[in-house]
Write a protein that holds these residues in place. Structure first.
Motif, PDB file in Angstrom:
ATOM      1  N   UNK A  22      27.251  13.276  22.829  1.00 54.29           N
ATOM      2  CA  UNK A  22      27.790  12.244  21.956  1.00 54.29           C
ATOM      3  C   UNK A  22      26.882  11.018  21.916  1.00 54.29           C
ATOM      4  N   UNK A  23      26.424  10.666  23.125  1.00 56.70           N
ATOM      5  CA  UNK A  23      25.566   9.484  23.209  1.00 56.70           C
ATOM      6  C   UNK A  23      24.248   9.700  22.473  1.00 56.70           C
ATOM      7  N   UNK A  24      23.690  10.913  22.647  1.00 56.62           N
ATOM      8  CA  UNK A  24      22.413  11.213  21.989  1.00 56.62           C
ATOM      9  C   UNK A  24      22.537  11.051  20.481  1.00 56.62           C
ATOM     10  N   UNK A  80      10.577  14.491  30.864  1.00 55.07           N
ATOM     11  CA  UNK A  80      10.277  13.818  29.592  1.00 55.07           C
ATOM     12  C   UNK A  80       9.167  14.543  28.855  1.00 55.07           C
ATOM     13  N   UNK A  81       8.167  14.980  29.619  1.00 56.66           N
ATOM     14  CA  UNK A  81       7.055  15.707  29.010  1.00 56.66           C
ATOM     15  C   UNK A  81       7.554  16.949  28.286  1.00 56.66           C
ATOM     16  N   UNK A 140      16.664  11.223  22.952  1.00 58.61           N
ATOM     17  CA  UNK A 140      16.676  12.145  24.090  1.00 58.61           C
ATOM     18  C   UNK A 140      16.063  11.488  25.325  1.00 58.61           C
ATOM     19  N   UNK A 141      14.917  10.831  25.138  1.00 54.26           N
ATOM     20  CA  UNK A 141      14.220  10.249  26.282  1.00 54.26           C
ATOM     21  C   UNK A 141      15.016   9.095  26.880  1.00 54.26           C
ATOM     22  N   UNK A 142      15.641   8.292  26.042  1.00 52.47           N
ATOM     23  CA  UNK A 142      16.461   7.187  26.532  1.00 52.47           C
ATOM     24  C   UNK A 142      17.592   7.727  27.405  1.00 52.47           C
ATOM     25  N   UNK A 143      18.199   8.816  26.932  1.00 46.07           N
ATOM     26  CA  UNK A 143      19.288   9.424  27.689  1.00 46.07           C
ATOM     27  C   UNK A 143      18.789   9.937  29.035  1.00 46.07           C
ATOM     28  N   UNK A 144      17.649  10.617  28.990  1.00 48.17           N
ATOM     29  CA  UNK A 144      17.085  11.134  30.237  1.00 48.17           C
ATOM     30  C   UNK A 144      16.811   9.996  31.216  1.00 48.17           C
TER      31      UNK A 144
END
Lengths: 137, 284, 132
Positions: B14-16, B122-123, B103-107
């Motif tokens: 949901x956040x993504x 991330x890569x 995606x990266x922000x979530x990670x």
């Protein structure tokens, strides 16, 4: 990349086989939706080549294939005989060259009517000619 | 401890989606004229859904994996429809690449304590999105090519009209360059119309042909020969002075062809062939 | 053995080719036609090829032969009804059938032949008048 979708072989050993072969080729051309002018060009070229095969090599086998490539379908027709072969292909591809009693338009004329024309011949072994005609080409 | 990136991302779906939508909506170049925000949301949701569904830890490292097929399919259809709607490559690119940020922000939020792990994951995610980007462009260009092909067909069709100028006379104005495939269309249409109207004279007007080189001349000669084989005469009109010059300079032999400067003079010649006369009526 | 019928209409001979030609059949037609021209002393030959979908160099040569041989026997030959696709193919093949007259259909072909005969008749008449 080329994919063969469907194929058929026709033996040509006498004159009437040419009529059968031309009709078969027409069926294939209609099947892929080739336009009338391109159909006529292809069948005329095939008629020239099958006559050559009959006259100079006493007959042979023709392979008709529906192929896919260049974003469209097309027909590839391969004429294989085990006749005397052509000693000088370059000479034979010239307009007006003939060893028989003809106008000498057979090979060069056929080449002008199709999209792609390939000829391989070994003297004493035979000749293989492959022509390709694209649906819109 | 082994981290399951796929699981983490699935959990935060949901956040993504929210992040991604925010990223997209912030962009000034957003084309609301082409697609409403609601539609955009539906499209984005579809892509995120299928991405997270197909994603599991096994395939994250292998972007060529067959398990990504459904994802690529969805992406291809989105990209294709965008190409046809008239989106620019930049807009379509931004659409996909802005997902990477989300995606990266979530990670980053999830893997706070392990920089090394974060970098590694991330890569992987980054690589996957890059691969999606490539697919997007491939399909985008394919979509454009389809549009071009369709237009080419249309041009070939509309640019060869045959006009019945008189009972037994047809005319065809040619506009644009004559190449071999176009010549075939020209010949086909002209000959068909000759049969249909049983016209004995055809006029081919080349006023709209920018240049005549030896190849174009050859095509014209072929058309005339084919017309004659059918049993009709073919006149070429609309020969501009420049064309006359190049024809002579190039040593092209047009002696077997009837050529006229204008369509009017070609018509006059056609009338004389048919033993017709145009006369001014005498007012009494 | 298949044969293509040759019809005699007035001073003319007419042939309508309705089947797919193979080489033997075409050669027979050539021989039969020349025989018929000689026997009937026809002034013109009309060959309708509207039903023929393929004309290759062999067929083209036969048509040229018929025209040439008839000419020697003082008859004009007109080929009528060639299909557009066949015409385009012949041109591409490099066989523009030089020396063979063509017409769009049987009617126009007949007109053409009749005109020729008239011209010949008038010339003959002129010759007579100068003799007197």
């Amino acid at each position: 990349m080329m994919i063969v979708l469907s194929s058929d072989t026709v033996r040509i050993v006498k004159e009437l086989d040419m009529v059968v072969f031309r009709n078969r080729l027409k069926e294939f051309a209609v099947k892929i939706g080739m336009g009338l002018v391109n159909q006529t060009k292809l069948i005329t070229a095939a008629s020239e080549l099958s006559r050559n095969m009959l006259r100079y090599a006493g007959g042979g086998v023709v392979l008709i294939e529906i192929i896919n490539g260049q974003r469209q379908n097309g027909l590839r027709v391969t004429f294989t005989d085990t006749g005397p072969g052509i000693p000088d292909i370059k000479e034979a591809m010239k307009d007006g060259f003939s060893t028989g009693k003809s106008l000498g338009l057979g090979l060069p004329g056929a080449k002008r009517l199709v999209s792609d024309f390939e000829i391989k011949s070994t003297v004493g072994k035979g000749t293989t000619i492959t022509i390709t005609k694209w649906k819109n080409g | 401890m082994k981290l399951d990136t796929a699981k983490i991302l699935q959990k935060r779906k949901k956040q993504i989606l929210e992040l991604w939508m925010k990223n997209q909506l912030v962009d000034f170049s957003l084309r609301e004229d082409l697609m409403s925000n609601d539609e955009l949301t539906v499209q984005s949701e579809e892509l995120v859904n299928v991405l997270l569904q197909t994603l599991d830890n096994g395939n994250l490292e292998d972007v060529q994996s067959a398990s990504f097929e459904p994802l690529y399919e969805v992406l291809e259809s989105i990209s294709l429809s965008r190409a046809k709607q008239g989106y620019s490559p930049r807009e379509t690119g931004t659409f996909v690449f802005s997902l990477k940020d989300a995606l990266l922000t979530t990670l980053q939020q999830e893997i706070k304590n392990d920089p090394l792990q974060l970098l590694e994951e991330s890569m992987k995610v980054s690589k996957l999105i890059d691969s999606l980007g490539i697919v997007t462009f491939e399909t985008f260009i394919k979509g454009r090519e389809e549009v071009i092909l369709r237009q080419t067909d249309e041009i070939a069709e509309i640019s060869t009209p045959v006009i019945r100028v008189w009972d037994g006379i047809v005319a065809m104005p040619i506009i644009g360059t004559l190449d071999s495939s176009r010549t075939q269309v020209v010949m086909e249409n002209l000959l068909q119309e000759i049969v249909l109207t049983s016209s004995s004279i055809a006029i081919l007007d080349i006023s709209g042909v920018p240049a005549v080189d030896s190849l174009v001349a050859q095509h014209l000669i072929k058309t005339v020969s084919a017309t004659r084989l059918m049993g009709a005469e073919c006149i070429i009109s609309g020969i501009r002075p420049e064309i006359a010059q190049t024809v002579v300079h190039l040593g092209i032999d047009l002696s077997g062809i009837v050529t006229k400067a204008t369509l009017a003079s070609a018509l006059k010649y056609a009338f004389s062939l048919m033993q017709l006369e145009v006369r001014k009526s005498i007012v009494k | 053995m298949d044969k293509i019928p040759i019809l005699k209409i007035g001073h003319f001979l007419m042939v309508a080719i309705q089947v797919d030609l193979y080489d033997r059949l075409a050669l027979n037609l050539e021989a039969d036609l020349v025989q018929a021209v000689s026997k009937t002393s026809a002034k013109g030959v009309l060959i309708d090829i509207s039903a023929v979908s393929i004309v290759d160099s062999f067929m083209g040569r036969i048509l040229g032969n018929i025209a040439g041989m008839s000419k020697v026997l003082d008859a004009d030959t007109v080929i009528v009804g060639m299909q557009p696709a066949v015409a385009i193919t012949l041109v591409e093949l490099g066989l523009p059938l030089k020396g063979v007259q063509t017409a769009l259909n049987v009617e126009k072909g007949m007109e053409l032949l009749q005109k020729k005969i008239k011209i010949v008749d008038e010339e003959a008449f002129d010759d007579d008048s100068t003799l007197q």
